[in-house]
Design an enzyme around this catalytic site. Structure first.
Site, short mmCIF file in Angstrom:
data_model
loop_
_atom_site.label_atom_id
_atom_site.label_comp_id
_atom_site.label_asym_id
_atom_site.label_seq_id
_atom_site.Cartn_x
_atom_site.Cartn_y
_atom_site.Cartn_z
N HIS A 285 40.71 43.44 41.89
CA HIS A 285 41.49 42.28 41.44
C HIS A 285 41.06 41.05 42.24
CE1 HIS A 285 44.89 39.73 40.36
NE2 HIS A 285 45.04 40.54 39.35
N ASP B 68 46.13 47.36 34.99
CA ASP B 68 45.60 48.04 33.79
C ASP B 68 45.30 49.51 34.01
OD1 ASP B 68 43.99 44.96 33.35
OD2 ASP B 68 45.53 45.76 32.03
C1 SDX Z 1 43.59 41.63 34.94
O1 SDX Z 1 43.64 37.39 37.50
C2 SDX Z 1 44.65 38.13 37.15
O2 SDX Z 1 45.74 38.02 37.62
C3 SDX Z 1 44.33 39.16 36.06
C4 SDX Z 1 45.45 40.11 35.73
C5 SDX Z 1 46.63 39.42 35.09
O3 SDX Z 1 47.75 39.93 35.20
O4 SDX Z 1 46.40 38.38 34.40
O5 SDX Z 1 45.88 40.78 36.90
C6 SDX Z 1 44.99 41.17 34.71
O6 SDX Z 1 42.68 41.08 34.37
C7 SDX Z 1 43.35 42.76 35.93
C8 SDX Z 1 41.82 43.07 36.11
C9 SDX Z 1 41.36 43.97 34.96
N1 SDX Z 1 39.91 44.15 34.99
C10 SDX Z 1 39.36 45.32 35.36
O7 SDX Z 1 39.99 46.30 35.75
C11 SDX Z 1 37.83 45.37 35.23
C12 SDX Z 1 37.23 46.04 36.48
N2 SDX Z 1 37.42 45.15 37.64
C13 SDX Z 1 36.42 44.17 37.87
O8 SDX Z 1 35.45 43.90 36.98
C14 SDX Z 1 36.74 43.17 38.97
O9 SDX Z 1 37.33 43.84 40.01
C15 SDX Z 1 37.59 41.97 38.57
C16 SDX Z 1 37.03 41.29 37.37
C17 SDX Z 1 38.99 42.40 38.31
C18 SDX Z 1 37.59 41.00 39.75
O10 SDX Z 1 36.31 40.56 39.90
P1 SDX Z 1 35.90 39.54 41.10
O11 SDX Z 1 37.10 39.12 41.87
O12 SDX Z 1 35.02 38.50 40.49
O13 SDX Z 1 35.10 40.45 42.06
P2 SDX Z 1 33.55 40.77 41.89
O14 SDX Z 1 33.25 41.13 40.48
O15 SDX Z 1 32.79 39.66 42.53
O16 SDX Z 1 33.40 42.12 42.77
C19 SDX Z 1 33.29 42.05 44.20
C20 SDX Z 1 32.54 43.32 44.59
C21 SDX Z 1 31.21 43.45 43.84
O17 SDX Z 1 30.38 44.27 44.65
P3 SDX Z 1 29.25 43.55 45.62
O18 SDX Z 1 28.47 42.60 44.72
O19 SDX Z 1 30.08 42.81 46.67
O20 SDX Z 1 28.46 44.68 46.17
O21 SDX Z 1 33.31 44.48 44.19
C22 SDX Z 1 32.59 45.21 43.21
C23 SDX Z 1 31.57 44.27 42.62
O22 SDX Z 1 30.46 45.00 42.13
N3 SDX Z 1 33.59 45.62 42.19
C24 SDX Z 1 33.62 46.80 41.61
C25 SDX Z 1 34.75 46.77 40.76
N4 SDX Z 1 35.35 45.58 40.85
C26 SDX Z 1 34.62 44.86 41.74
N5 SDX Z 1 32.81 47.89 41.71
C27 SDX Z 1 33.14 48.95 40.95
N6 SDX Z 1 34.22 49.00 40.11
C28 SDX Z 1 35.04 47.92 40.00
N7 SDX Z 1 36.08 47.96 39.18
#
Ligand code: SDX
Length: 428
Positions: free
Chosen positions: A307, A364
């Site tokens: 998140h 989620d």
């Molecule tokens: C919602 O904003 C809100 O409030 C949203 C929400 C709401 O109520 O409106 O809470 C609802 O959208 C919840 C999120 C639902 N999405 C997912 O579950 C999809 C999976 N999660 C991600 O794609 C990710 O965690 C996000 C999109 C939620 C957040 O992305 P960020 O903050 O941009 O973080 P990032 O993508 O830059 O990740 C940081 C690191 C990366 O690794 P490095 O490059 O540092 O090595 O964490 C890793 C990412 O690869 N990472 C994950 C991961 N999420 C982040 N690795 C594996 N699995 C994951 N789910």
């Protein structure tokens, strides 16, 4: 003494005021940064940027705090109802009994939609994803209520649009589902409460009696409360920026529905169940999928994990996980994907990759398991998120308009070609 921030550019010092929120959050007010320094900020994904001040929802990502207008999500989920929370978010205070019955009565008077909406619905093939149908039907209200296009609409007119939005969203959602399964649509039964009315429109079949299970309706009401607002998330920021151009509430929210659809945002609840089903089909080998999620060369991500704001736990995920247990046992549903989800969580939370990146289950991760137990089909999960998030979108749109905020127009850093002369086709 007012707090300030100093920025030094090429040896020159610039000072900017610091804005402090009611919970002590600090923001550097760079409202005249470009004018003072000639520079803009650069912040991909707005990870460090506050777009506005807001009195609606407070999040603390480190402490896992979520409050709507100062009330904790834990108390509201346990003691309140979705329509009461909608009133709180939109108008700022918990309603009196009279205000609540007036509000829910006004909503009941507008649950029907114009019959011509069915002509629009009929234009969609049954293969259409319900989110695309929902955003289209919701925006179609601009055609049936052209007075909503007035950017200077009266308070009474805005209230009517708010009531129509809340009243018709469940009808549009249920109709999008009926279009997908090829069944005739149902009309709203106003003798029922908000969630029961929706469930009956979703699942009732002609010539069959349908009774809503109160356990299902209560579980849905709690889920809608948990999704009702979440400060400046992707879809809410979309609603705000569209609303900032003085577009109507219907077109602003339709844009929010489309932003929510994405798999990184509200579309994740559908992706979580598909992921859990994939792992189940693969023999439940959780370690293999955890390793795939960690592998930079593998596009697979652990959906429902991570998140932008919560870095310890998402309070909603904790409540939903407990509710999943309760609902499945009350309904006598045995869903093996719940065990897989719990095993995934247990292993991931001990894994350095997830610990270092502060990745935890988000809202989620468990919600899809409950939706499925309630009989909601997978590609309607994000539609449920939209029904829940609607009061938040409305509240944020209304706050932006009442605060007379300027049109949103971010800047950029240009990285393209410098000026070059045109070359004729014959010389290329
Ligand atoms: C919602 O904003 C809100 O409030 C949203 C929400 C709401 O109520 O409106 O809470 C609802 O959208 C919840 C999120 C639902 N999405 C997912 O579950 C999809 C999976 N999660 C991600 O794609 C990710 O965690 C996000 C999109 C939620 C957040 O992305 P960020 O903050 O941009 O973080 P990032 O993508 O830059 O990740 C940081 C690191 C990366 O690794 P490095 O490059 O540092 O090595 O964490 C890793 C990412 O690869 N990472 C994950 C991961 N999420 C982040 N690795 C594996 N699995 C994951 N789910």
């Amino acid at each position: 003494m007012a707090k300030t921030a100093e920025i030094i550019i090429e040896g020159k010092s610039y000072t900017f005021p610091i804005v402090e929120g009611s919970e002590g959050e600090m923001g550097i007010d760079i409202g005249n940064l470009l004018e003072q320094t000639g520079a803009v900020t650069l912040d991909f994904g707005y990870k460090n940027t506050g777009a506005t001040t807001s009195a609606i929802t407070f999040l603390d990502g480190d402490k896992g705090i979520l409050r709507y207008r100062g009330y904790s999500i834990e108390e509201l989920a346990e003691k309140s109802t979705f329509l009461e929370v909608a009133y709180l978010l939109i108008f700022g205070e918990l309603p009196t009994p009279g205000q609540l019955s007036g509000f829910s009565g006004d909503i009941k008077n507008h649950t029907m939609v114009h019959e011509d909406i069915k002509k629009i619905l009929d234009g969609f093939p049954s293969s259409a994803h319900p989110m695309g149908v929902l955003s289209s039907l919701f925006c179609a209200q601009t055609a049936f209520y052209p007075e909503s296009l007035d950017p200077n609409r009266s308070k009474e007119g805005v209230y009517l649009s708010i009531v129509r939005s809340l009243a018709k969203m469940p009808t549009f959602a249920a109709w999008a589902y009926k279009n997908e399964v090829g069944h005739p649509v149902n009309y709203p039964d106003n003798s029922l409460n908000y969630c029961s009315r929706f469930l009956k429109m979703m699942f009732a079949l002609p010539a069959e009696h349908y009774d809503v299970d109160p356990v299902v309706a209560a579980a849905l009401d709690k889920l809608l409360i948990l999704h009702a607002d979440h400060e400046q998330n992707c879809s809410t920021s979309t609603v705000r920026i569209v609303g900032s151009s003085k577009a109507s509430i219907y077109s602003s929210i339709s844009a929010g529905i489309n932003a929510l659809w994405g798999p990184l945002h509200g579309g994740a609840n559908q992706e979580v169940i598909l992921m859990l089903e994939e792992i189940k089909k693969d023999g439940g080998n959780v370690d293999k999928w955890i390793n795939k999620a960690k592998d930079k060369n593998d596009p697979f991500r652990l959906m429902g994990f991570g998140h932008r704001v919560y870095k310890n736990f998402d309070p909603r995920a904790r409540i939903i996980k407990k509710a999943a247990d309760d609902v499945l046992s009350k309904l006598g549903v045995n869903d093996p994907t719940l065990e897989i989800a719990m095993k995934l969580e247990e292993i991931a939370l001990k894994d350095p990759y997830f610990i270092e990146r502060k990745l935890y289950p988000n809202v989620d991760f468990y919600s899809g398991i409950i939706y499925r137990a309630l009989g909601i089909p997978v590609d309607m999960f994000t539609v449920m998120f939209a029904i829940g998030r609607l009061p938040g979108w409305i509240a944020q749109w209304k706050e932006l308009r009442e605060n007379k905020e300027p049109i949103g127009r971010p800047r950029q850093i240009y990285t393209g070609s410098n000026q070059r002369p045109y070359v004729g086709l014959d010389k290329r």
